[in-house]
Design a protein around this motif. Structure first.
Motif, short mmCIF file in Angstrom:
data_model
loop_
_atom_site.label_atom_id
_atom_site.label_comp_id
_atom_site.label_asym_id
_atom_site.label_seq_id
_atom_site.Cartn_x
_atom_site.Cartn_y
_atom_site.Cartn_z
N LYS A 12 0.83 -1.21 0.00
CA LYS A 12 0.00 0.00 0.00
C LYS A 12 0.86 1.26 0.00
O LYS A 12 0.51 2.26 -0.62
CB LYS A 12 -0.95 -0.02 1.19
CG LYS A 12 -2.04 -1.09 1.06
CD LYS A 12 -2.98 -1.10 2.25
CE LYS A 12 -4.07 -2.16 2.04
NZ LYS A 12 -5.00 -2.23 3.20
N ILE A 13 1.99 1.21 0.67
CA ILE A 13 2.91 2.35 0.63
C ILE A 13 3.47 2.52 -0.77
O ILE A 13 3.56 3.64 -1.29
CB ILE A 13 4.04 2.15 1.66
CG1 ILE A 13 3.47 2.16 3.07
CG2 ILE A 13 5.11 3.24 1.51
CD1 ILE A 13 4.44 1.76 4.14
N GLN A 18 3.23 5.43 -5.99
CA GLN A 18 2.98 5.37 -7.43
C GLN A 18 1.87 6.33 -7.83
O GLN A 18 1.98 7.03 -8.85
CB GLN A 18 2.59 3.94 -7.83
CG GLN A 18 3.73 2.95 -7.82
CD GLN A 18 3.25 1.53 -8.11
OE1 GLN A 18 2.10 1.18 -7.84
NE2 GLN A 18 4.15 0.71 -8.64
N THR A 19 0.81 6.39 -7.04
CA THR A 19 -0.32 7.26 -7.35
C THR A 19 0.12 8.72 -7.39
O THR A 19 -0.23 9.47 -8.31
CB THR A 19 -1.44 7.07 -6.32
OG1 THR A 19 -1.90 5.71 -6.36
CG2 THR A 19 -2.60 8.01 -6.58
N LEU A 20 0.90 9.14 -6.40
CA LEU A 20 1.35 10.53 -6.36
C LEU A 20 2.36 10.82 -7.46
O LEU A 20 2.33 11.90 -8.06
CB LEU A 20 1.94 10.83 -4.99
CG LEU A 20 0.93 10.83 -3.84
CD1 LEU A 20 1.63 10.91 -2.49
CD2 LEU A 20 -0.06 11.98 -3.99
N VAL A 21 3.25 9.88 -7.73
CA VAL A 21 4.22 10.06 -8.81
C VAL A 21 3.51 10.26 -10.15
O VAL A 21 3.88 11.14 -10.94
CB VAL A 21 5.19 8.87 -8.87
CG1 VAL A 21 6.01 8.88 -10.16
CG2 VAL A 21 6.12 8.88 -7.66
N ILE A 236 -6.91 11.38 0.50
CA ILE A 236 -6.60 11.76 -0.88
C ILE A 236 -7.20 10.71 -1.80
O ILE A 236 -7.02 9.51 -1.60
CB ILE A 236 -5.07 11.85 -1.09
CG1 ILE A 236 -4.48 12.89 -0.14
CG2 ILE A 236 -4.75 12.20 -2.53
CD1 ILE A 236 -2.97 12.90 -0.12
N ASP A 237 -7.93 11.15 -2.78
CA ASP A 237 -8.63 10.24 -3.69
C ASP A 237 -7.68 9.20 -4.27
O ASP A 237 -6.60 9.54 -4.77
CB ASP A 237 -9.29 11.03 -4.82
CG ASP A 237 -10.14 10.14 -5.71
OD1 ASP A 237 -10.91 9.32 -5.18
OD2 ASP A 237 -10.01 10.25 -6.95
N GLY A 238 -8.08 7.95 -4.18
CA GLY A 238 -7.28 6.87 -4.75
C GLY A 238 -6.16 6.36 -3.88
O GLY A 238 -5.39 5.50 -4.30
N MET A 239 -6.05 6.87 -2.63
CA MET A 239 -4.95 6.50 -1.75
C MET A 239 -5.42 5.59 -0.62
O MET A 239 -6.56 5.67 -0.16
CB MET A 239 -4.32 7.76 -1.16
CG MET A 239 -3.83 8.75 -2.18
SD MET A 239 -2.22 8.32 -2.85
CE MET A 239 -1.17 8.88 -1.53
#
Length: 373
Positions: A12-13, A18-21, A236-239
């Motif tokens: 999950k980390i 990845q989502t933020l990148v 945060i959406d998607g996190m």
């Protein structure tokens, strides 16, 4: 498994990173993974790198040394201005550091010369948080002094928000910060490699419908680790917001008589208030307390209420039959609770998701680090 413990879902980390990148990349902004809240835990740092973080950052040299000790050779930056007494350690362990004091920078320069290296300097600018930072009107002079020193190289500027005063940056503040980057380049000559616009509190600004100017880096810890925006606390959406779970063991159950007033924690005011219970209630006591974490930063299980805590006891009220002695109770944590729990000597860390089977070194681009295989 032993208690108390923190269960860490590394997958999950990695996914949060990845989502933020992916969201910041199209805006020309790289992600630097901040490991200070997890005390420089190598596996958690590795999950950030595997998720696409361009480098790591920490506030304590001991955490950086922990990462180096397991073979991480990629870029690590010290984001708290170095202690004068630790200049040599900083130069030996970090490629760069954030700085506000010319005396410290001079010591870093001398240490780098002794070590036969060049240490990168990022100047931290005070833009409104009122914690650390050089005042904007003094930045040009200090930057010019750094340019004249041997042993150090001016790599960029950075700023910080929502740490001391809890306020997110405004578009006006960020525009002024970007103007400073242009001004320093005009005075000092070389292109600034790093224009670090802040931390997780800057995500709302960065992901808004406006230009982000010169900012090309964010130092992200809380957003990656907990999946929330620090100022509002919103997800945060998607996190993922449950990469970390604190598990404590029940050591006593039962009811207490209501005749004696007790000091009850008021979470809305973060202080104690004296109350007289109206009746006996089912309670459970867990083997964890103020020595281990920020009790007010724990989310109580559904239907349960926080009665109070001492140094090593946590008392919870429940409207139903409490778990039996020896049972485990699970909590989600705020950033402060996570930070203290990770540093607590009696709390074990249990890795999940894709824990390391054996360490091996590999090169990914220019960053060589431990692979979890």
């Amino acid at each position: 498994m032993s208690c108390p413990r923190i269960e860490v879902d590394l997958a999950k980390i990695r996914r949060n990173t990845q989502t933020l990148v992916k969201r910041l990349g199209p805006r020309g902004i790289g992600v630097t993974g901040v490991t200070k809240a997890v005390c420089g835990h190598p596996a958690i740092a590795q999950a950030m790198l595997d998720g696409g973080a361009v480098g790591l950052a920490d506030a304590r040299i001991s955490n950086v040394q922990k990462l180096r000790a397991v073979g991480m050779t990629g870029p690590i930056t010290l984001i708290r201005t170095p202690m004068l007494s630790q200049a040599d350690q900083v130069v030996l362990s970090c490629e760069a550091s954030y700085n506000t004091e010319i005396l410290v920078i001079s010591a870093l320069a001398a240490a780098a010369i002794r070590n036969g290296s060049v240490h990168g300097i990022v100047l931290m600018v005070e833009m409104g948080d009122q914690r650390d930072g050089i005042r904007p009107e003094n930045l040009k002079d200090i930057a010019q002094q750094v340019m004249q020193m041997s042993g150090v190289a001016l790599k960029g500027i950075g700023t910080n928000f929502a740490c001391l005063n809890g306020l997110a940056p405004t578009a006006l503040q960020m525009a002024a910060f970007c103007d400073l980057a242009n001004e320093i380049e005009g005075v000092c000559g070389p292109f600034l490699k790093i224009v670090s616009g802040g931390n997780s509190a800057n995500l709302t600004w960065v992901l808004g419908e406006h230009a982000t100017g010169r900012v090309n880096d964010l130092r992200l810890g809380e957003a990656i680790l907990l999946g929330v925006e620090p100022v509002s606390g919103d997800r945060i959406d998607g996190m993922y917001t449950d990469a970390f779970t604190l598990v404590a063991e029940v050591i006593e159950t039962g009811a207490k008589p209501p005749s004696i007033p007790i000091a009850l924690i008021d979470p809305t005011r973060e202080r104690l208030r004296i109350v007289t219970p109206s009746g006996a209630c089912a309670r459970m006591i867990l083997a964890i307390g103020h020595q281990d974490t920020d009790i007010l930063g724990l989310s109580m299980p559904t239907g349960n209420t926080l009665i109070g805590a001492t140094s090593d006891h946590l008392v919870i009220g429940t409207p139903v039959t409490p778990p039996t002695v020896g049972s485990e109770v699970r909590f989600q944590m705020s950033y402060n609770a996570l930070m203290r729990a990770m540093a607590a000597p009696d709390i074990n860390v249990e890795l999940m998701g894709y824990p390391p089977k054996r360490p091996s070194r590999h090169t990914q681009g220019k960053v060589q680090h431990l692979a979890l295989v």
